[in-house]
Design a protein around this motif. Structure first.
Motif, PDB file in Angstrom:
ATOM      1  N   VAL A  84       0.944  -1.028  -0.101  1.00 27.56           N
ATOM      2  CA  VAL A  84       0.233  -0.455  -0.135  1.00 27.56           C
ATOM      3  C   VAL A  84       0.956   1.025   0.166  1.00 27.56           C
ATOM      4  N   ASN A  85       0.480   2.126  -0.410  1.00 33.00           N
ATOM      5  CA  ASN A  85       0.758   3.778  -0.599  1.00 33.00           C
ATOM      6  C   ASN A  85       0.267   4.369   0.192  1.00 33.00           C
ATOM      7  N   TYR A  86       0.962   4.537   1.287  1.00 38.00           N
ATOM      8  CA  TYR A  86       0.661   5.946   2.512  1.00 38.00           C
ATOM      9  C   TYR A  86       1.601   6.724   3.164  1.00 38.00           C
ATOM     10  N   VAL A  87       0.937   8.192   3.761  1.00 41.84           N
ATOM     11  CA  VAL A  87       1.440   8.947   4.168  1.00 41.84           C
ATOM     12  C   VAL A  87       1.125   9.408   5.673  1.00 41.84           C
ATOM     13  N   ASN A 127      -0.504  10.757   9.157  1.00 36.82           N
ATOM     14  CA  ASN A 127      -1.524  11.860   9.230  1.00 36.82           C
ATOM     15  C   ASN A 127      -1.876  11.722  11.012  1.00 36.82           C
ATOM     16  N   ARG A 128      -1.315  12.637  11.672  1.00 38.18           N
ATOM     17  CA  ARG A 128      -1.855  12.248  13.065  1.00 38.18           C
ATOM     18  C   ARG A 128      -1.272  11.636  13.859  1.00 38.18           C
ATOM     19  N   ARG A 129       0.015  11.271  13.560  1.00 39.30           N
ATOM     20  CA  ARG A 129       0.903   9.617  14.467  1.00 39.30           C
ATOM     21  C   ARG A 129      -0.048   8.238  13.931  1.00 39.30           C
ATOM     22  N   SER A 130      -0.716   8.786  12.921  1.00 44.67           N
ATOM     23  CA  SER A 130      -1.315   7.338  12.212  1.00 44.67           C
ATOM     24  C   SER A 130      -1.184   6.628  10.694  1.00 44.67           C
ATOM     25  N   ILE A 131      -1.339   5.682  10.086  1.00 43.27           N
ATOM     26  CA  ILE A 131      -0.798   5.434   9.060  1.00 43.27           C
ATOM     27  C   ILE A 131      -2.511   5.880   8.163  1.00 43.27           C
ATOM     28  N   ALA A 132      -2.329   6.404   6.872  1.00 44.41           N
ATOM     29  CA  ALA A 132      -3.006   6.346   6.432  1.00 44.41           C
ATOM     30  C   ALA A 132      -3.372   6.421   4.739  1.00 44.41           C
ATOM     31  N   PHE A 133      -4.463   5.109   4.037  1.00 50.13           N
ATOM     32  CA  PHE A 133      -3.847   4.844   2.763  1.00 50.13           C
ATOM     33  C   PHE A 133      -5.037   4.934   1.944  1.00 50.13           C
ATOM     34  N   ARG A 134      -5.866   4.861   0.747  1.00 45.28           N
ATOM     35  CA  ARG A 134      -6.754   3.945   0.617  1.00 45.28           C
ATOM     36  C   ARG A 134      -6.832   3.115  -0.618  1.00 45.28           C
ATOM     37  N   THR A 135      -7.805   2.744  -1.050  1.00 45.83           N
ATOM     38  CA  THR A 135      -7.962   1.464  -1.402  1.00 45.83           C
ATOM     39  C   THR A 135      -9.577   1.065  -2.299  1.00 45.83           C
ATOM     40  N   ALA A 136      -9.315   0.556  -3.046  1.00 49.02           N
ATOM     41  CA  ALA A 136     -10.770   0.358  -3.380  1.00 49.02           C
ATOM     42  C   ALA A 136     -11.743  -1.290  -2.342  1.00 49.02           C
ATOM     43  N   ALA A 137     -12.754  -1.075  -3.134  1.00 50.94           N
ATOM     44  CA  ALA A 137     -13.970  -1.590  -2.194  1.00 50.94           C
ATOM     45  C   ALA A 137     -12.502  -3.577  -3.003  1.00 50.94           C
ATOM     46  N   GLY A 138     -12.611  -3.980  -1.523  1.00 44.10           N
ATOM     47  CA  GLY A 138     -12.394  -5.706  -0.913  1.00 44.10           C
ATOM     48  C   GLY A 138     -11.689  -6.321  -0.007  1.00 44.10           C
ATOM     49  N   SER A 139     -10.817  -6.604   0.430  1.00 40.53           N
ATOM     50  CA  SER A 139     -10.160  -7.203   1.462  1.00 40.53           C
ATOM     51  C   SER A 139      -9.841  -6.649   2.212  1.00 40.53           C
ATOM     52  N   LYS A 140      -9.134  -5.221   1.826  1.00 39.25           N
ATOM     53  CA  LYS A 140      -8.278  -3.703   3.058  1.00 39.25           C
ATOM     54  C   LYS A 140      -9.837  -3.095   3.501  1.00 39.25           C
ATOM     55  N   LEU A 141     -10.562  -2.817   2.878  1.00 42.86           N
ATOM     56  CA  LEU A 141     -11.842  -2.105   3.155  1.00 42.86           C
ATOM     57  C   LEU A 141     -12.865  -2.948   4.072  1.00 42.86           C
ATOM     58  N   TRP A 142     -13.158  -4.272   3.582  1.00 49.15           N
ATOM     59  CA  TRP A 142     -13.529  -4.961   4.609  1.00 49.15           C
ATOM     60  C   TRP A 142     -12.815  -4.574   6.020  1.00 49.15           C
ATOM     61  N   GLY A 143     -11.802  -5.284   6.306  1.00 52.47           N
ATOM     62  CA  GLY A 143     -11.399  -5.557   7.481  1.00 52.47           C
ATOM     63  C   GLY A 143     -11.441  -4.003   8.006  1.00 52.47           C
ATOM     64  N   ALA A 144     -10.839  -2.659   7.174  1.00 51.67           N
ATOM     65  CA  ALA A 144     -11.364  -1.450   8.227  1.00 51.67           C
ATOM     66  C   ALA A 144     -13.024  -1.434   8.419  1.00 51.67           C
ATOM     67  N   LEU A 145     -13.805  -1.806   7.946  1.00 56.86           N
ATOM     68  CA  LEU A 145     -14.940  -1.662   8.603  1.00 56.86           C
ATOM     69  C   LEU A 145     -15.563  -2.429   9.655  1.00 56.86           C
ATOM     70  N   MET A 146     -15.446  -4.018   9.470  1.00 59.07           N
ATOM     71  CA  MET A 146     -14.628  -4.204  10.482  1.00 59.07           C
ATOM     72  C   MET A 146     -14.374  -3.889  11.766  1.00 59.07           C
ATOM     73  N   GLU A 147     -13.390  -3.203  11.193  1.00 58.73           N
ATOM     74  CA  GLU A 147     -12.086  -2.394  12.032  1.00 58.73           C
ATOM     75  C   GLU A 147     -11.830  -3.139  13.110  1.00 58.73           C
ATOM     76  N   ARG A 148     -10.794  -4.161  12.001  1.00 60.85           N
ATOM     77  CA  ARG A 148     -10.076  -5.349  12.690  1.00 60.85           C
ATOM     78  C   ARG A 148      -8.510  -4.615  12.727  1.00 60.85           C
ATOM     79  N   PRO A 149      -7.934  -5.528  13.376  1.00 59.21           N
ATOM     80  CA  PRO A 149      -6.660  -5.305  13.835  1.00 59.21           C
ATOM     81  C   PRO A 149      -5.421  -5.722  12.208  1.00 59.21           C
ATOM     82  N   ALA A 150      -4.345  -5.111  12.313  1.00 58.86           N
ATOM     83  CA  ALA A 150      -3.192  -4.712  10.900  1.00 58.86           C
ATOM     84  C   ALA A 150      -2.592  -4.161  11.380  1.00 58.86           C
ATOM     85  N   ALA A 151      -1.620  -5.038  10.589  1.00 62.54           N
ATOM     86  CA  ALA A 151      -0.006  -4.441  10.735  1.00 62.54           C
ATOM     87  C   ALA A 151       0.982  -3.496   9.453  1.00 62.54           C
ATOM     88  N   LEU A 152       1.499  -2.389   9.610  1.00 58.40           N
ATOM     89  CA  LEU A 152       2.262  -2.238   8.458  1.00 58.40           C
ATOM     90  C   LEU A 152       3.586  -2.151   8.114  1.00 58.40           C
TER      91      LEU A 152
END
Length: 154
Positions: A41-44, A46-71
């Motif tokens: 993922v390309n990211y920036v 922002n406010r001591r967090s990681i922000a990125f953009r995505t299309a519909a799919g696994s990354k969006l679904w995980g975010a909607l479910m507020e699931r844990p992740a690592a970068l």
């Protein structure tokens, strides 16, 4: 004669955030259907967090479910022969506020992959670790040509 190896240096939070801010591409790890998946993922930062953009799919679904992740990001400096690695762990969430999306865009967030990436995701850091270490000198005769360490010795 090889020089003595430096100990592994644990990076401070500020060092980790600086390395994250200086980079643009990381590997996002999430759980999909019960097994780990890794996505570039390309990211920036922002406010001591990681922000990125995505299309519909696994990354969006995980975010909607507020699931844990690592970068994870890493790098190597041939001049100093030092490598480093930073890992951010936390929960993902969808950014819905237009002012926040505009702020992220203002930081130059631009996905490399073509296609519409209209969903903005934030990885809120709950744990942040990093380390820096001196790499082993390569055996120039036997090391693969694409090994980044070779640049220090050729």
């Amino acid at each position: 004669m090889d020089s003595p190896k430096l100990p592994i240096e644990n990076l401070s939070f500020d060092d980790c955030w600086e390395l994250l801010a200086d980079d643009t591409l990381g590997r996002l790890a999430i759980v999909v259907d019960g097994h780990p998946e890794v996505f570039p993922v390309n990211y920036v930062v922002n406010r001591r967090s990681i922000a990125f953009r995505t299309a519909a799919g696994s990354k969006l679904w995980g975010a909607l479910m507020e699931r844990p992740a690592a970068l994870e990001i890493d790098g190597y400096d041939p001049a100093s022969e030092l490598a480093w690695s930073v890992v951010v762990r936390g929960d993902t969430q969808v950014i819905e506020d237009q002012a926040e999306m505009d702020a992220v865009d203002g930081l130059g967030l631009e996905p490399w992959q073509p296609g519409e990436k209209s969903n903005y995701i934030r990885l809120n850091a709950k744990a942040l670790t990093g380390r820096r270490f001196q790499v082993n000198r390569p055996d120039v005769w036997n090391t693969r040509l694409q090994d980044r360490r070779r640049a220090s010795f050729e």
